[in-house]
Design a protein around this motif. Structure first.
Motif, PDB file in Angstrom:
ATOM      1  N   ASP A 312       0.742  -1.150   0.050  1.00  0.00           N
ATOM      2  CA  ASP A 312       0.003  -0.114  -0.140  1.00  0.00           C
ATOM      3  C   ASP A 312       0.940   1.232  -0.056  1.00  0.00           C
ATOM      4  N   ALA A 313       1.961   1.358   0.820  1.00  0.00           N
ATOM      5  CA  ALA A 313       2.857   2.518   1.001  1.00  0.00           C
ATOM      6  C   ALA A 313       3.426   2.593  -0.355  1.00  0.00           C
ATOM      7  N   CYS A 314       4.167   1.636  -1.078  1.00  0.00           N
ATOM      8  CA  CYS A 314       4.736   1.928  -2.357  1.00  0.00           C
ATOM      9  C   CYS A 314       3.725   2.139  -3.221  1.00  0.00           C
ATOM     10  N   ASP A 315       2.540   1.719  -3.507  1.00  0.00           N
ATOM     11  CA  ASP A 315       1.879   1.811  -4.651  1.00  0.00           C
ATOM     12  C   ASP A 315       1.366   3.541  -4.483  1.00  0.00           C
ATOM     13  N   GLU A 316       1.128   4.063  -3.212  1.00  0.00           N
ATOM     14  CA  GLU A 316       0.905   5.260  -2.846  1.00  0.00           C
ATOM     15  C   GLU A 316       2.032   6.248  -3.473  1.00  0.00           C
ATOM     16  N   ILE A 317       3.175   5.867  -3.394  1.00  0.00           N
ATOM     17  CA  ILE A 317       4.353   6.587  -3.826  1.00  0.00           C
ATOM     18  C   ILE A 317       4.538   6.575  -5.235  1.00  0.00           C
ATOM     19  N   MET A 318       4.206   5.277  -5.899  1.00  0.00           N
ATOM     20  CA  MET A 318       4.276   5.186  -7.409  1.00  0.00           C
ATOM     21  C   MET A 318       3.027   5.993  -8.003  1.00  0.00           C
ATOM     22  N   ASP A 319       2.022   6.197  -7.271  1.00  0.00           N
ATOM     23  CA  ASP A 319       1.097   6.704  -7.971  1.00  0.00           C
ATOM     24  C   ASP A 319       1.369   8.510  -7.863  1.00  0.00           C
ATOM     25  N   LYS A 320       1.964   8.960  -6.785  1.00  0.00           N
ATOM     26  CA  LYS A 320       2.651  10.258  -6.868  1.00  0.00           C
ATOM     27  C   LYS A 320       3.529  10.614  -7.863  1.00  0.00           C
ATOM     28  N   MET A 321       4.262   9.528  -8.135  1.00  0.00           N
ATOM     29  CA  MET A 321       5.685   9.896  -9.240  1.00  0.00           C
ATOM     30  C   MET A 321       5.000   9.481 -10.680  1.00  0.00           C
ATOM     31  N   ASN A 322       3.580   8.960 -10.775  1.00  0.00           N
ATOM     32  CA  ASN A 322       3.166   8.702 -11.960  1.00  0.00           C
ATOM     33  C   ASN A 322       4.020   7.357 -12.633  1.00  0.00           C
ATOM     34  N   TYR A 323       4.246   6.590 -11.728  1.00  0.00           N
ATOM     35  CA  TYR A 323       4.872   5.180 -12.220  1.00  0.00           C
ATOM     36  C   TYR A 323       3.872   4.028 -11.998  1.00  0.00           C
ATOM     37  N   PRO A 324       4.030   3.053 -12.580  1.00  0.00           N
ATOM     38  CA  PRO A 324       3.028   1.907 -12.616  1.00  0.00           C
ATOM     39  C   PRO A 324       3.388   1.189 -11.129  1.00  0.00           C
ATOM     40  N   ARG A 325       1.970   0.847 -10.723  1.00  0.00           N
ATOM     41  CA  ARG A 325       2.072   0.037  -9.408  1.00  0.00           C
ATOM     42  C   ARG A 325       2.742  -1.139  -9.517  1.00  0.00           C
ATOM     43  N   GLY A 326       3.192  -1.912  -8.164  1.00  0.00           N
ATOM     44  CA  GLY A 326       3.594  -3.220  -8.391  1.00  0.00           C
ATOM     45  C   GLY A 326       4.968  -3.230  -8.150  1.00  0.00           C
ATOM     46  N   LEU A 327       5.618  -2.142  -7.934  1.00  0.00           N
ATOM     47  CA  LEU A 327       7.088  -2.507  -7.537  1.00  0.00           C
ATOM     48  C   LEU A 327       7.214  -3.332  -6.396  1.00  0.00           C
ATOM     49  N   ILE A 328       6.399  -3.311  -5.242  1.00  0.00           N
ATOM     50  CA  ILE A 328       6.356  -4.316  -4.376  1.00  0.00           C
ATOM     51  C   ILE A 328       5.180  -4.739  -4.326  1.00  0.00           C
ATOM     52  N   ARG A 329       4.698  -6.162  -4.457  1.00  0.00           N
ATOM     53  CA  ARG A 329       3.520  -6.883  -4.662  1.00  0.00           C
ATOM     54  C   ARG A 329       3.544  -8.412  -4.443  1.00  0.00           C
ATOM     55  N   TYR A 330       2.357  -8.987  -4.337  1.00  0.00           N
ATOM     56  CA  TYR A 330       2.261 -10.241  -4.269  1.00  0.00           C
ATOM     57  C   TYR A 330       2.519 -11.035  -5.531  1.00  0.00           C
ATOM     58  N   THR A 331       3.646 -11.862  -5.305  1.00  0.00           N
ATOM     59  CA  THR A 331       4.017 -12.626  -6.612  1.00  0.00           C
ATOM     60  C   THR A 331       4.882 -13.874  -6.155  1.00  0.00           C
ATOM     61  N   THR A 332       5.430 -14.509  -6.906  1.00  0.00           N
ATOM     62  CA  THR A 332       6.188 -15.580  -6.505  1.00  0.00           C
ATOM     63  C   THR A 332       7.683 -15.526  -7.026  1.00  0.00           C
ATOM     64  N   GLU A 333       8.589 -16.493  -6.748  1.00  0.00           N
ATOM     65  CA  GLU A 333      10.085 -16.271  -7.004  1.00  0.00           C
ATOM     66  C   GLU A 333       9.964 -16.902  -8.510  1.00  0.00           C
ATOM     67  N   GLY A 334       9.192 -17.589  -9.105  1.00  0.00           N
ATOM     68  CA  GLY A 334       8.979 -18.382 -10.196  1.00  0.00           C
ATOM     69  C   GLY A 334       8.848 -16.957 -11.219  1.00  0.00           C
ATOM     70  N   ALA A 335       7.688 -16.521 -10.733  1.00  0.00           N
ATOM     71  CA  ALA A 335       7.302 -15.362 -11.658  1.00  0.00           C
ATOM     72  C   ALA A 335       8.240 -14.452 -11.833  1.00  0.00           C
ATOM     73  N   LEU A 336       9.053 -13.773 -10.700  1.00  0.00           N
ATOM     74  CA  LEU A 336      10.086 -12.808 -10.757  1.00  0.00           C
ATOM     75  C   LEU A 336      11.216 -13.072 -11.452  1.00  0.00           C
ATOM     76  N   GLU A 337      11.374 -14.744 -11.639  1.00  0.00           N
ATOM     77  CA  GLU A 337      12.534 -15.226 -12.561  1.00  0.00           C
ATOM     78  C   GLU A 337      12.137 -15.532 -13.963  1.00  0.00           C
ATOM     79  N   HIS A 338      10.759 -15.083 -14.324  1.00  0.00           N
ATOM     80  CA  HIS A 338      10.246 -15.144 -15.478  1.00  0.00           C
ATOM     81  C   HIS A 338      10.171 -16.655 -16.207  1.00  0.00           C
ATOM     82  N   GLU A 339       9.711 -17.470 -14.997  1.00  0.00           N
ATOM     83  CA  GLU A 339       9.556 -18.710 -15.546  1.00  0.00           C
ATOM     84  C   GLU A 339       8.231 -18.958 -15.829  1.00  0.00           C
ATOM     85  N   TYR A 340       7.212 -17.903 -15.549  1.00  0.00           N
ATOM     86  CA  TYR A 340       5.858 -17.941 -16.149  1.00  0.00           C
ATOM     87  C   TYR A 340       5.288 -16.715 -15.820  1.00  0.00           C
TER      88      TYR A 340
END
Length: 490
Positions: A312-340
């Motif tokens: 929530d805190a990071c998404d609020e900052i991303m909104d203020k900077m006009n950057y996409p949300r999700g710099l910090i997010r729920y995900t998996t290590e496999g997704a971060l490593e682009h396995e799927y």
């Protein structure tokens, strides 16, 4: 030799650039928001996950505080009556002979948690764990009385004066009232709450119930207000063995290093790519809102409870900077490593670990449901009277004495009749011919005698079979129970 020198210079420049990058990252990592050993004062997070946490707190506390006040069939809907050794869960009534079902319920909860953790990580910890919920409520009280993080820090450093004493006294009064009512409610799960609460305020409550209320109230105060994050960091065993259930396809909260690095402050209108920076502006808001005081940018840590305050805190900052949300997010290590793809839920569910825990959970649930559906409403234990092994009665027959312990697990009065077989001529006495009535949720012990002709019962033990038939008062349908026993001959 000139090409060699040029290659050396190029490699040296590359190493220097890499060193500078590591230095920037290192400097960004050592920002200390919560000094070691001091109390953590997390900043209040606002956003979609904060709203979900509020809903989770309200839902869990509705169950805890309100459910005991519900009635079901003339008694408390959910009551764990330890003195009478009987447990009631809405329409389910369990006696001491039904402890197997309570054990199955505990197994369902355990394997359900394991299965859920394998899929969704520590969502239980972040949203529904009693420690998290009560700590969240304490933080609400802190914010209500003392203000947000900066005001609380300022108040902690301020000298003791009338204003500080007033604020602290108000906060601790609210905490005391909350903990006291929490303890009273806890005791109300084990004592009829509609009787216990009036008795408590008229000083007529039992000592055991008062002790349970006081103890749980103190534990709530100690763990949720005094210890807080230290319970999750140092005392909770779940944080330690959760790694056995985690793999690279388990849902976790992660910082996207590829997108976020290099960190650095910049103006809003600066293009981070042109400045050689990532999307992380190194504001450390994710650390300020973390209830356990960790920096999620340092990677997966066992202390993380998955509450998503940093998201929530990071998404609020991303909104203020006009950057996409999700710099910090729920995900998996496999997704971060682009396995799927992150949205590929089937990939995450089709795992042996998920199937294994799910299969065990399904077996336990089926066993519980089958056992409950075939459970006997009346149970009879036959206890041989050791004081009278064998004797001769007035008819000249040999007689053995028994005690029948009859347990009525149902919510209705039951009528029980009995017969016995084992010899050609055999008699059962001690029970009325029209049967004995057992009140709802009652256990009675009835002495009975079995007698037979001496010629049939020579020296030694002989097998007997008791047949019991019971039905609800006013009903005709009967249920039959058979129990084996022995007859001691002369």
């Amino acid at each position: 030799m000139q090409p060699e020198n040029e290659n050396k210079l190029a490699r040296q420049a590359e190493q220097d650039g890499s060193s500078r990058k590591k230095a920037v990252h290192s400097q960004a990592s050592v920002i200390q928001i919560h000094p070691a050993g001091e109390r953590i004062h997390p900043k209040k997070a606002e956003g979609r996950f904060a709203k979900l946490r509020i809903l989770a707190v309200l839902a869990t506390q509705f169950v805890f505080y309100v459910i005991p006040w519900f009635n079901w069939s003339g008694r408390q809907a959910v009551l764990f009556d330890i003195p009478d050794r009987h447990f009631y869960i809405f329409g389910l009534s369990l006696g001491m002979g039904d402890l197997i079902y309570l054990a199955l319920l505990l197994m369902i909860c355990a394997f359900g948690l394991f299965w859920w953790t394998t899929i969704a990580g520590r969502l239980w910890c972040g949203y529904s764990c009693p420690q998290t919920v009560y700590t969240e409520i304490m933080l609400w009280i802190d914010n209500l009385v003392e203000g947000d993080r900066n005001k609380r820090l300022k108040l902690e450093k301020a000298p003791w004066n009338f204003e500080k004493i007033r604020i602290k006294a108000t906060k601790y009064l609210l905490i005391f009232l909350f903990c006291a009512w929490t303890g009273i409610t806890f005791a109300g799960w084990f004592n009829p709450i509609r009787e216990f609460v009036p008795a408590l305020f008229t000083f007529n409550a039992g000592g055991g119930a008062i002790f349970a209320a006081a103890f749980y109230g103190f534990v709530t105060f100690f763990f949720a207000h005094i210890m807080r994050e230290k319970v999750c960091l140092h005392m909770c065993p779940y944080a330690r063995f959760q790694s056995a259930m985690f793999d690279k396809d388990t849902l976790i909260i992660s910082y996207d290093v590829e997108r976020g690095e290099l960190r650095g402050a910049r103006k809003k209108n600066v293009d981070p790519k042109e400045a050689g920076l990532g999307d992380c502006i190194n504001c450390a808001m994710c650390v300020q809102v973390c209830p356990v005081g960790i920096d999620i940018r340092n990677g997966l840590q066992y202390q993380c409870i998955g509450c998503a305050a940093c998201i929530d805190a990071c998404d609020e900052i991303m909104d203020k900077m006009n950057y996409p949300r999700g710099l910090i997010r729920y995900t998996t290590e496999g997704a971060l490593e682009h396995e799927y793809e992150e949205k590929d839920i089937k990939k995450r569910l089709k795992r042996p670990r998920v199937a294994g825990y799910g299969a065990v959970l399904a077996v336990v649930v089926i066993a519980f449901l089958v056992g409950i559906s075939h459970r006997k409403m009346v149970e009879v234990d036959i206890l041989k009277d050791r004081g009278v092994m064998v004797r001769e009665n007035s008819k000249g027959w040999l007689e053995n004495a028994y005690n029948l312990r009859i347990i009525n697990n149902s919510e209705r009065e039951q009528v029980l009749t009995a017969s016995v077989s084992g010899f050609e001529d055999i008699a059962l006495t001690g029970l009325p011919e029209d049967g004995i009535k057992i009140a709802p949720r009652e256990t009675v012990t009835v002495p009975v005698q079995v007698s037979t002709i001496p010629e049939y019962a020579d020296k030694g033990s002989h097998p007997l079979q008791f047949t019991f038939r019971y039905h609800e008062s006013g009903a005709e349908e009967q249920t039959v129970i058979t129990e084996d026993a022995v007859f001691i001959g002369e």
